[in-house]
Write an enzyme that holds these catalytic residues in place. Structure first.
Site, PDB file in Angstrom:
ATOM      1  N   SER A 261       0.802  -1.227   0.000  1.00 50.30           N
ATOM      2  CA  SER A 261       0.000   0.000   0.000  1.00 50.30           C
ATOM      3  C   SER A 261       0.833   1.275   0.000  1.00 50.30           C
ATOM      4  CB  SER A 261      -0.933   0.007   1.210  1.00 50.30           C
ATOM      5  OG  SER A 261      -0.199  -0.152   2.421  1.00 50.30           O
TER       6      SER A 261
ATOM      7  N   HIS B 227      -0.235   4.381   7.447  1.00 50.13           N
ATOM      8  CA  HIS B 227       0.457   4.959   6.295  1.00 50.13           C
ATOM      9  C   HIS B 227       0.950   6.380   6.542  1.00 50.13           C
ATOM     10  CE1 HIS B 227      -2.433   1.913   4.758  1.00 50.13           C
ATOM     11  NE2 HIS B 227      -1.330   1.506   4.140  1.00 50.13           N
TER      12      HIS B 227
ATOM     13  N   ASP C  63      -2.807   7.968   8.174  1.00 48.93           N
ATOM     14  CA  ASP C  63      -3.801   7.150   8.860  1.00 48.93           C
ATOM     15  C   ASP C  63      -3.079   6.210   9.833  1.00 48.93           C
ATOM     16  OD1 ASP C  63      -2.751   5.057   7.372  1.00 48.93           O
ATOM     17  OD2 ASP C  63      -4.429   4.953   5.970  1.00 48.93           O
TER      18      ASP C  63
END
Length: 357
Positions: free
Chosen positions: A36, A326, A323
């Protein structure tokens, strides 16, 4: 102009495209593999995937304020890598596979990265594109490039391109979360996954890759989600030690490969040390918040992901984390800047700039 020789016309078109790319960028293409931290939208096309970011408040600082599938308030590692190399961001592979006549697009780079992906096929199985599957997709791209350019030209093109890899964080997260008295030691854990990584990197090499950029994992236990598990909200030393060991092992693996394959070169970033500098000396890097996520709910904004009902901070540039897992765009920009222009012991044996010169 009318041409009766379709093959000849195709070759001329490809040559013109390659020349155009070489004028615009330092390298002809960037091929991205990973999780991600580098996903630019592949997971948008996975119907059963839970790890997605194609909704607000993700992308609030991205051009057009668009939630593109990046797990960020704006751009991520893949974007800044391409930007530093003078290229457009490599598009997500799955966005190309749904289109026809897309083969020439492969020449400018492709991203296979997928949120939740890991070295092991069992990591978030069914919800992401595993590293092995990403390499399978690249095999298709490789075949298409060979078909277009011929074997010799294809190898020349790929040898000048950059192959960037951001992988390992999800295994580390699972390792730290599965905290039990009987679990493997950090060294045992790392030793169990490195042979798989070795096979994957060699497979990419055998499919034409010669210039590798490898982003090590960050201090995994300093992310808000894992801090929130501690009463003191401090980083978990054991988890971070596993990150250090993994980075050392991955670096050693690349060094062994470059010794075995003398036409291979690489740039390795010790992301763990780089981000720890931001955490330990935030003011020196323009940060004021190192523990809490910018977007989320609950303690440290880490109980709920960055979803539409979550709250988000007004100044994203002073937060290290966007978040609960991340990094913010500001952090990603700084990390890539170090990878591109930095030196040992943070990036070695070559910086990305040296690798691509």
């Amino acid at each position: 102009m009318t041409c009766n020789m379709s093959t000849y016309c195709t070759v001329i078109t490809i040559i013109l495209l390659l020349c155009k790319n070489n004028v615009q960028g330092i390298v002809p293409a960037v091929y991205i593999f990973g999780d991600s931290l580098a996903d630019v939208g592949n997971n948008n096309y996975l119907q059963l995937s839970l790890p997605k970011a194609n909704f607000p408040h993700n992308g609030i600082d991205y051009p057009g304020h668009e939630a593109t599938g990046r797990f960020s308030n704006g751009k991520n590692f893949a974007d800044f890598l391409a930007q530093n190399l003078g290229l457009q961001t490599s598009p997500p592979y799955l966005s190309l596979s749904y289109k026809s006549n897309n083969s020439s697009v492969y020449l400018t780079g492709v991203s296979f990265a997928s949120g939740g992906a890991g070295i092991l096929n069992s990591t978030n199985s069914g919800e992401c594109i595993s590293f092995d599957q990403q390499i399978d997709y690249y095999l298709t791209v490789y075949g298409s490039i060979v078909q277009q350019l011929g074997t010799v030209q294809a190898q020349d093109h790929l040898s000048k391109s950059v192959f960037a890899i951001v992988i390992g964080s999800n295994e580390l997260l699972h390792y730290v979360k599965s905290n039990s008295a009987s679990k493997e030691t950090p060294q045992q854990f790392v030793d169990s996954i490195i042979p798989t990584l070795q096979g994957q990197l060699k497979r990419i090499y055998n499919l034409g890759a010669r210039r590798f950029v490898f982003m090590g994992t960050g201090p995994i236990s300093c992310c808000p989600a894992l801090r929130a598990q501690n009463k003191t909200n401090e980083c978990n030393a054991g988890g971070n030690y596993a990150s250090v060991l993994y980075n050392q092992a991955a670096s050693s693996l690349l060094n062994e490969m470059s010794t075995q394959f003398t036409d291979m070169s690489y740039s390795f970033l010790d992301t763990s040390t780089v981000v720890m500098q931001y955490i330990q000396q935030p003011s020196a890097y323009g940060f004021t918040e190192v523990k809490s996520a910018c977007c989320g709910l609950g303690d440290l904004n880490a109980k709920v992901a960055c979803v539409p009902i979550a709250t988000y901070c007004s100044n994203r540039s002073n937060h290290i984390f966007w978040d609960f897992y991340h990094q913010t765009e500001a952090t990603a920009r700084m990390v890539v800047s170090t990878a591109f222009d930095g030196s040992a012991p943070l990036v070695y044996p070559l910086s990305i700039k040296q690798l691509t010169s």
